[in-house]
Design a protein around this motif. Structure first.
Motif, short mmCIF file in Angstrom:
data_model
loop_
_atom_site.label_atom_id
_atom_site.label_comp_id
_atom_site.label_asym_id
_atom_site.label_seq_id
_atom_site.Cartn_x
_atom_site.Cartn_y
_atom_site.Cartn_z
N VAL A 120 0.86 -1.18 0.00
CA VAL A 120 0.00 0.00 0.00
C VAL A 120 0.90 1.23 0.00
O VAL A 120 1.44 1.62 1.03
N PRO A 121 1.08 1.86 -1.18
CA PRO A 121 1.90 3.05 -1.28
C PRO A 121 1.09 4.31 -0.96
O PRO A 121 -0.14 4.25 -0.88
N PRO A 122 1.76 5.45 -0.81
CA PRO A 122 0.99 6.70 -0.75
C PRO A 122 0.11 6.78 -2.00
O PRO A 122 0.54 6.45 -3.10
N GLY A 123 -1.13 7.15 -1.83
CA GLY A 123 -2.05 7.16 -2.96
C GLY A 123 -2.99 5.97 -2.93
O GLY A 123 -3.97 5.94 -3.66
N GLY A 129 -8.33 -1.72 -9.03
CA GLY A 129 -8.65 -0.40 -9.55
C GLY A 129 -8.55 0.74 -8.56
O GLY A 129 -8.96 1.86 -8.86
N ASN A 130 -8.04 0.48 -7.39
CA ASN A 130 -7.89 1.54 -6.39
C ASN A 130 -6.51 2.18 -6.51
O ASN A 130 -5.69 1.75 -7.29
N GLY A 131 -6.24 3.18 -5.73
CA GLY A 131 -4.91 3.77 -5.68
C GLY A 131 -4.60 4.69 -6.84
O GLY A 131 -3.43 4.91 -7.16
N LYS A 132 -5.60 5.25 -7.47
CA LYS A 132 -5.38 6.12 -8.63
C LYS A 132 -4.59 7.38 -8.27
O LYS A 132 -3.92 7.95 -9.11
N ALA A 133 -4.67 7.80 -7.01
CA ALA A 133 -3.98 9.03 -6.61
C ALA A 133 -2.47 8.92 -6.83
O ALA A 133 -1.82 9.93 -7.12
N PRO A 138 1.31 13.90 -8.67
CA PRO A 138 2.77 13.79 -8.61
C PRO A 138 3.34 13.80 -7.19
O PRO A 138 4.35 13.15 -6.93
N GLU A 139 2.68 14.49 -6.27
CA GLU A 139 3.20 14.51 -4.90
C GLU A 139 3.15 13.13 -4.25
O GLU A 139 3.98 12.80 -3.40
N LEU A 144 6.35 8.30 -2.54
CA LEU A 144 6.77 6.90 -2.69
C LEU A 144 8.27 6.82 -2.96
O LEU A 144 8.97 5.99 -2.35
N ILE A 145 8.77 7.66 -3.84
CA ILE A 145 10.21 7.67 -4.13
C ILE A 145 11.00 8.00 -2.86
O ILE A 145 11.99 7.33 -2.55
#
Length: 173
Positions: A120-123, A129-133, A138-139, A144-145
């Motif tokens: 589960v990354p930021p977004g 289909g979830n996590g589109k953010a 870009p933030e 994540l980076i």
């Protein structure tokens, strides 16, 4: 390095996380160049329920059981919330690092490698289909980076960490 679970012809003694694994051709090898076959299970760590610190999910006894069953690897699911809060992005939480360190220590004591998996990354969670953010903002990508950079620095040279699964099942928009 991103290491997958690759087949190997090695069937000798059980490897131990004493030296950093590396890839040689199509094989994973230890510090002495001996092929290593990773066999294991996943620890889900309650990532879907967004439990920030999954302390009740497993403990050292579970690593002992993994080893007793003849396995030597755990795909270790992570939720970014273990390391940072949405209210304070980039301010990493000490108890999140302590939780990771505890798991590394338990795994090491029982000869088990960890493959760190950002489930589960930021977004948000990517599957279904979830996590589109993550893809639309870009933030979130920058978070994540930055988080993976911090994790890689934290675990640099740690032989118990066999690999990094940077993003589970990405679903780009």
């Amino acid at each position: 390095i991103v290491v997958g679970l690759l087949p190997s012809s090695h069937s000798g003694a059980k490897p131990s996380p004493a030296e950093v694994l590396r890839v040689r051709g199509a094989e994973i090898v230890d510090g002495k160049g001996r092929p290593v076959l990773l066999r294991g299970v996943a620890f889900g760590n309650d990532v879907w329920t967004n439990v920030r610190l999954p302390r009740r999910h497993h403990d050292e006894a579970d690593y002992q059981r993994v080893a007793a069953m003849g396995m030597n690897a755990v795909r270790f699911y992570m939720n970014y919330r273990t390391f940072e809060a949405d209210a304070a992005p980039g301010k990493y939480l000490d108890d999140g690092w302590q939780s990771l360190d505890d798991n590394i220590a338990w795994a090491k004591r029982h000869g088990v490698y960890l493959i760190l998996n950002m489930h589960v990354p930021p977004g948000g969670f990517q599957s279904l289909g979830n996590g589109k953010a993550l893809w639309d903002r870009p933030e979130m990508q920058e978070r994540l980076i930055a988080l993976w950079t911090a994790i890689a620095r934290h675990c640099k040279g740690e032989p118990t960490v066999a690999g990094y699964d940077l993003l589970n099942e990405p679903v780009v928009t």
